[in-house]
Design an enzyme around this catalytic site. Structure first.
Site, PDB file in Angstrom:
ATOM      1  N   GLU A 153       1.099  -1.159   0.103  1.00  0.00           N
ATOM      2  CA  GLU A 153       0.151   0.095   0.178  1.00  0.00           C
ATOM      3  C   GLU A 153       1.027   1.397   0.392  1.00  0.00           C
ATOM      4  OE1 GLU A 153      -4.273   1.894   2.415  1.00  0.00           O
ATOM      5  OE2 GLU A 153      -3.058   0.316   3.048  1.00  0.00           O
ATOM      6  N   GLU A 247     -12.821   1.190   2.786  1.00  0.00           N
ATOM      7  CA  GLU A 247     -12.579   1.584   4.105  1.00  0.00           C
ATOM      8  C   GLU A 247     -12.391   2.365   5.197  1.00  0.00           C
ATOM      9  OE1 GLU A 247      -7.665   0.549   5.274  1.00  0.00           O
ATOM     10  OE2 GLU A 247      -7.935   3.012   4.861  1.00  0.00           O
TER      11      GLU A 247
END
Length: 305
Positions: A153, A247
Site C-alpha cells: 500500500e 475502508e
C-alpha cells in the site's frame, strides 16, 4: 445473495466494524456483507502465531466470502534497514504472513511489507529503497508460487516515507525485480500526495492490484473532500478490472490502541454495516455511470462536533 455491485470485485475492510477478527464473532458480519453484495472482506494484520486460522477460514467459507489478509512489520523487522539481521527478521515475518494467508484461504496479501509504519525521522535514501524492494520482490515471488498475490500500500508522508506516490510505487516494483508484486492505491492517501488522482491510477495501472476507496475524514465514502466515485469511474474507464476495497475508521468502533496508531480521533459513523451498504450503493452508481447517491447524514455524535 445480492449482486448489486455487478462488474466490481468489491471488498470491505473489517476494521470498520465493531467486531474482533475471530471466527465466531466475525461469522454473522461476514454473512451480512455477502448478502449486501461484497465478495471479499479484508482482515487487519494478525499475529500468525496467535491466530486461529482454521476457525477464520471456516467462517469465510460458510459466508461464501473470500478473505484478504494484511501484513505489517514490527520494530526490528525493517526490510529497508542496513542491518542484515533486521532485514532477515523482516523477511521471515513476511514469509510467515504468507503462510498465514495460505492457511486462511486468502489469495491476496495487502499491507505495508516494505518498511515500518510511521513517519520517519529522516528521509529514506536510495539505498534503503533498493534494499527493501529486493526483499519484498523475493517474497512476492515466493507468495505467487503459493497462489498469493502480494501487494504494497502506498501511504502518505505522515505514515511512511519510502513510497508515497504512484510513480514511486512503479519505481519500487521495477527495483524489486519481481513480475508478481502488485500496487495498492488508497484514495485517502492519494488525496494527500497526488496532484491528480485519476492520473495516479493511470500511472500505476499496469501493476495495480487493489484500489481502495477511503474518504478524507475516514467516514462515509459519499461525504468528504475526495471524489471517490470519480476516481473509481476513471479507473474502470481506463481498463482497471482488479479488486476494489472500501475502508473507513471510527474511533467508537475500534480498539483504542489501534485508533491511536492510525490517528483516528473522531467517530464519523456509528454503524459499520450501514456504511458498507451506503458504500456499495456509491460503487454501484459509479460503475454504472449513474449519478451518485446523496452524501450520508452525519451521525449524531459527529454532528455535535
Amino acid at each position: 445473495m445480492s449482486d448489486r455491485a455487478v462488474g466490481v470485485d468489491l471488498a470491505f475492510h473489517t476494521s470498520a466494524l465493531p467486531v474482533a477478527p475471530e471466527g465466531d464473532a466475525l461469522a454473522p458480519v461476514l454473512g451480512r456483507l455477502r448478502e449486501l453484495g461484497y465478495r471479499r472482506a479484508v482482515l487487519p494484520p494478525l499475529d500468525p502465531a496467535g491466530t486461529d486460522a482454521a476457525s477464520l477460514r471456516t467462517a469465510f467459507e460458510r459466508a461464501d466470502l473470500a478473505p484478504i489478509a494484511m501484513v505489517g512489520l514490527a520494530p526490528g523487522q525493517d526490510v529497508s534497514s542496513d542491518d542484515d539481521d533486521e532485514r532477515a527478521a523482516g523477511r521471515a515475518a513476511l514469509l510467515a504472513a504468507v503462510d498465514l494467508a495460505v492457511a486462511l484461504g486468502a489469495d491476496q496479501l495487502n499491507g505495508v511489507p516494505y518498511g515500518l509504519f510511521g513517519k520517519p525521522a529522516t528521509a529514506p535514501g536510495a539505498a534503503a529503497f533498493e534494499r527493501s524492494a529486493l526483499v519484498v520482490g523475493e517474497v512476492a515471488d515466493r507468495a505467487a508460487d503459493r497462489g498469493v498475490q502480494l501487494t504494497f500500500e502506498v501511504l502518505n508522508r505522515y505514515e511512511e516515507g519510502l513510497v508515497n506516490t504512484a510513480a514511486q510505487a512503479v519505481e519500487y516494483v521495477a527495483a524489486s525485480g519481481s513480475a508478481h508484486l502488485g500496487v495498492h492505491l488508497d484514495t485517502f492517501h492519494m488525496a494527500v500526495e497526488e496532484a491528480d488522482l485519476a492520473a495516479a491510477v493511470r500511472t500505476a495501472l499496469p501493476h495495480l492490484r487493489y484500489l481502495e476507496l477511503g474518504q478524507s475524514g475516514r467516514g462515509d465514502l459519499g461525504s468528504g473532500a475526495v471524489d471517490v466515485a470519480g476516481v473509481l469511474r476513471s479507473a474502470l474507464a481506463g481498463g482497471y478490472t482488479g479488486r476494489v476495497g472500501v475502508e473507513a475508521f471510527s474511533r467508537a468502533l475500534m480498539p483504542g490502541a489501534v485508533a491511536d496508531a492510525l490517528a483516528i480521533w473522531r467517530s464519523p459513523y456509528d454503524d459499520g454495516l450501514g456504511l458498507a451498504e451506503r458504500a456499495l450503493a456509491l460503487v454501484q452508481h459509479a460503475a454504472s455511470g449513474t449519478p451518485a447517491p446523496h452524501p450520508a447524514v452525519p451521525t449524531q455524535q459527529e454532528a455535535r462536533r
